[in-house]
Scaffold this motif. Structure first.
Motif, PDB file in Angstrom:
ATOM      1  N   GLN A   1       0.824  -1.201   0.000  1.00  0.00           N
ATOM      2  CA  GLN A   1       0.000   0.000   0.000  1.00  0.00           C
ATOM      3  C   GLN A   1       0.863   1.257   0.000  1.00  0.00           C
ATOM      4  N   LEU A   2       0.489   2.179  -0.881  1.00  0.00           N
ATOM      5  CA  LEU A   2       1.130   3.494  -0.907  1.00  0.00           C
ATOM      6  C   LEU A   2       0.141   4.509  -0.361  1.00  0.00           C
ATOM      7  N   THR A   3       0.574   5.279   0.626  1.00  0.00           N
ATOM      8  CA  THR A   3      -0.250   6.322   1.217  1.00  0.00           C
ATOM      9  C   THR A   3       0.301   7.664   0.762  1.00  0.00           C
ATOM     10  N   LEU A   4      -0.542   8.453   0.107  1.00  0.00           N
ATOM     11  CA  LEU A   4      -0.130   9.758  -0.397  1.00  0.00           C
ATOM     12  C   LEU A   4      -0.869  10.832   0.387  1.00  0.00           C
ATOM     13  N   THR A   5      -0.137  11.743   1.015  1.00  0.00           N
ATOM     14  CA  THR A   5      -0.781  12.822   1.763  1.00  0.00           C
ATOM     15  C   THR A   5      -0.268  14.160   1.245  1.00  0.00           C
ATOM     16  N   PHE A   6      -1.163  15.133   1.197  1.00  0.00           N
ATOM     17  CA  PHE A   6      -0.741  16.454   0.717  1.00  0.00           C
ATOM     18  C   PHE A   6      -1.795  17.501   1.007  1.00  0.00           C
ATOM     19  N   ASN A   7      -1.329  18.747   1.032  1.00  0.00           N
ATOM     20  CA  ASN A   7      -2.217  19.896   1.111  1.00  0.00           C
ATOM     21  C   ASN A   7      -2.762  20.145  -0.287  1.00  0.00           C
ATOM     22  N   PRO A   8      -3.883  20.854  -0.359  1.00  0.00           N
ATOM     23  CA  PRO A   8      -4.473  21.061  -1.683  1.00  0.00           C
ATOM     24  C   PRO A   8      -3.462  21.596  -2.695  1.00  0.00           C
ATOM     25  N   TRP A   9      -3.637  21.151  -3.918  1.00  0.00           N
ATOM     26  CA  TRP A   9      -2.681  21.386  -4.992  1.00  0.00           C
ATOM     27  C   TRP A   9      -3.217  22.437  -5.954  1.00  0.00           C
ATOM     28  N   SER A  10      -2.431  22.753  -6.933  1.00  0.00           N
ATOM     29  CA  SER A  10      -2.966  23.494  -8.071  1.00  0.00           C
ATOM     30  C   SER A  10      -3.677  22.451  -8.930  1.00  0.00           C
ATOM     31  N   SER A  11      -4.742  22.826  -9.597  1.00  0.00           N
ATOM     32  CA  SER A  11      -5.565  21.832 -10.292  1.00  0.00           C
ATOM     33  C   SER A  11      -4.825  21.173 -11.446  1.00  0.00           C
ATOM     34  N   SER A  12      -3.632  21.689 -11.780  1.00  0.00           N
ATOM     35  CA  SER A  12      -2.883  21.068 -12.882  1.00  0.00           C
ATOM     36  C   SER A  12      -2.150  19.805 -12.423  1.00  0.00           C
ATOM     37  N   SER A  13      -2.207  19.489 -11.118  1.00  0.00           N
ATOM     38  CA  SER A  13      -1.428  18.359 -10.615  1.00  0.00           C
ATOM     39  C   SER A  13      -1.843  17.033 -11.234  1.00  0.00           C
ATOM     40  N   TRP A  14      -0.870  16.172 -11.504  1.00  0.00           N
ATOM     41  CA  TRP A  14      -1.121  14.818 -12.011  1.00  0.00           C
ATOM     42  C   TRP A  14      -1.937  13.995 -11.025  1.00  0.00           C
ATOM     43  N   LEU A  15      -1.892  14.360  -9.740  1.00  0.00           N
ATOM     44  CA  LEU A  15      -2.621  13.598  -8.723  1.00  0.00           C
ATOM     45  C   LEU A  15      -4.123  13.618  -8.972  1.00  0.00           C
ATOM     46  N   LYS A  16      -4.608  14.770  -9.434  1.00  0.00           N
ATOM     47  CA  LYS A  16      -6.044  14.926  -9.634  1.00  0.00           C
ATOM     48  C   LYS A  16      -6.541  13.945 -10.695  1.00  0.00           C
ATOM     49  N   GLY A  17      -5.886  13.944 -11.849  1.00  0.00           N
ATOM     50  CA  GLY A  17      -6.291  13.053 -12.928  1.00  0.00           C
ATOM     51  C   GLY A  17      -6.115  11.584 -12.564  1.00  0.00           C
ATOM     52  N   ARG A  18      -5.048  11.298 -11.847  1.00  0.00           N
ATOM     53  CA  ARG A  18      -4.734   9.908 -11.564  1.00  0.00           C
ATOM     54  C   ARG A  18      -5.616   9.299 -10.480  1.00  0.00           C
ATOM     55  N   PHE A  19      -5.940  10.086  -9.453  1.00  0.00           N
ATOM     56  CA  PHE A  19      -6.623   9.501  -8.299  1.00  0.00           C
ATOM     57  C   PHE A  19      -8.017  10.053  -7.993  1.00  0.00           C
ATOM     58  N   PHE A  20      -8.307  11.277  -8.418  1.00  0.00           N
ATOM     59  CA  PHE A  20      -9.568  11.883  -7.984  1.00  0.00           C
ATOM     60  C   PHE A  20     -10.639  11.956  -9.057  1.00  0.00           C
ATOM     61  N   ASP A  21     -10.233  12.056 -10.322  1.00  0.00           N
ATOM     62  CA  ASP A  21     -11.236  12.278 -11.374  1.00  0.00           C
ATOM     63  C   ASP A  21     -12.042  11.030 -11.710  1.00  0.00           C
ATOM     64  N   THR A  22     -11.411   9.867 -11.638  1.00  0.00           N
ATOM     65  CA  THR A  22     -12.096   8.628 -12.008  1.00  0.00           C
ATOM     66  C   THR A  22     -11.989   7.653 -10.855  1.00  0.00           C
ATOM     67  N   PRO A  23     -13.115   7.203 -10.298  1.00  0.00           N
ATOM     68  CA  PRO A  23     -13.010   6.226  -9.207  1.00  0.00           C
ATOM     69  C   PRO A  23     -12.356   4.934  -9.702  1.00  0.00           C
ATOM     70  N   ARG A  24     -11.476   4.369  -8.900  1.00  0.00           N
ATOM     71  CA  ARG A  24     -10.826   3.105  -9.255  1.00  0.00           C
ATOM     72  C   ARG A  24     -10.909   2.167  -8.061  1.00  0.00           C
ATOM     73  N   ALA A  25     -11.033   0.876  -8.354  1.00  0.00           N
ATOM     74  CA  ALA A  25     -11.220  -0.122  -7.299  1.00  0.00           C
ATOM     75  C   ALA A  25     -10.043  -0.173  -6.320  1.00  0.00           C
ATOM     76  N   ASN A  26      -8.831   0.109  -6.801  1.00  0.00           N
ATOM     77  CA  ASN A  26      -7.670  -0.046  -5.920  1.00  0.00           C
ATOM     78  C   ASN A  26      -7.241   1.278  -5.268  1.00  0.00           C
ATOM     79  N   VAL A  27      -8.128   2.287  -5.303  1.00  0.00           N
ATOM     80  CA  VAL A  27      -7.792   3.611  -4.758  1.00  0.00           C
ATOM     81  C   VAL A  27      -8.836   4.061  -3.735  1.00  0.00           C
ATOM     82  N   LEU A  28      -8.383   4.515  -2.568  1.00  0.00           N
ATOM     83  CA  LEU A  28      -9.230   5.270  -1.655  1.00  0.00           C
ATOM     84  C   LEU A  28      -8.757   6.712  -1.752  1.00  0.00           C
TER      85      LEU A  28
END
Length: 197
Positions: free
Chosen positions: A164-191
């Motif tokens: 398990q990888l735990t990623l923590t961060f303060n809010p980003w600029s919306s251009s961050s890769w994190l948004k597209g990768r983890f927040f925009d599309t629900p995925r079974a292996n992501v909380l």
């Protein structure tokens, strides 16, 4: 393990409200965006210590963009978590190399910066498996940093063990890769969570 040593009630008092799903989640990615006061980092630190003490073959990699920032941030938070859980006598910290060891088993928490990518790809652990990674302030990381870390956590594990990888961060600029990768599309292996204080 630490779950036994701190009864459920006191663990609930220690752990921030709203983190039950995070605490018990076994998905490959736990991604938490939140304000500075939202307890995400302290909860992640507590969770790592409790999990390692209850799963004796686990080791943890803690990563930030710049290695020199780790001692004042993640290392300090994990030392706080160890003290808060009342288990300081079982853990030993060293600064050079920056490391925390659970002395009964030799399990380790290893700290690395992405400013030295070779040090991430060459990680080996003496006891057990590299199961967990905590990427703090991970909006600082490039997606290629993330992929490198993700790829270092691989392999067959015994029953009841998981990666398990735990990623923590303060809010980003919306251009961050994190948004597209983890927040925009629900995925079974992501909380993916957004927390407030």
């Amino acid at each position: 393990g630490a779950e036994q040593m701190t009864d459920k009630r006191s663990l609930q008092e220690i752990v921030g409200k709203g983190y039950a799903e995070f605490w018990h989640c076994r998905k490959r990615y736990r991604v938490v965006k939140g304000s500075r006061a939202s307890k995400k980092s302290t909860t992640a630190a507590l969770n790592i210590i409790v999990r390692m003490m209850s799963l004796p073959l686990t080791n943890t990699l803690v990563v930030r963009k710049v290695a020199s920032t780790l001692k004042q941030s993640c290392y300090a938070q994990l030392k706080w978590a160890i003290a808060r859980l009342g288990v300081s006598e079982y853990w030993r910290g060293t600064v050079n190399p920056l490391e925390l060891e659970y002395t009964p088993t030799g399990q380790k928490i290893i700290f690395r910066g992405c400013d030295d990518p070779l040090k991430i790809t060459s990680i080996t652990v003496e006891q057990g498996y590299l199961c967990f990674a905590w990427l703090e302030e991970c909006y600082e990381l490039d997606e290629k940093d993330f992929k490198l870390i993700d790829e270092s956590l691989r392999g067959q594990l015994p029953d009841n063990y998981y990666i398990q990888l735990t990623l923590t961060f303060n809010p980003w600029s919306s251009s961050s890769w994190l948004k597209g990768r983890f927040f925009d599309t629900p995925r079974a292996n992501v909380l993916a969570m957004t927390t407030t204080y």
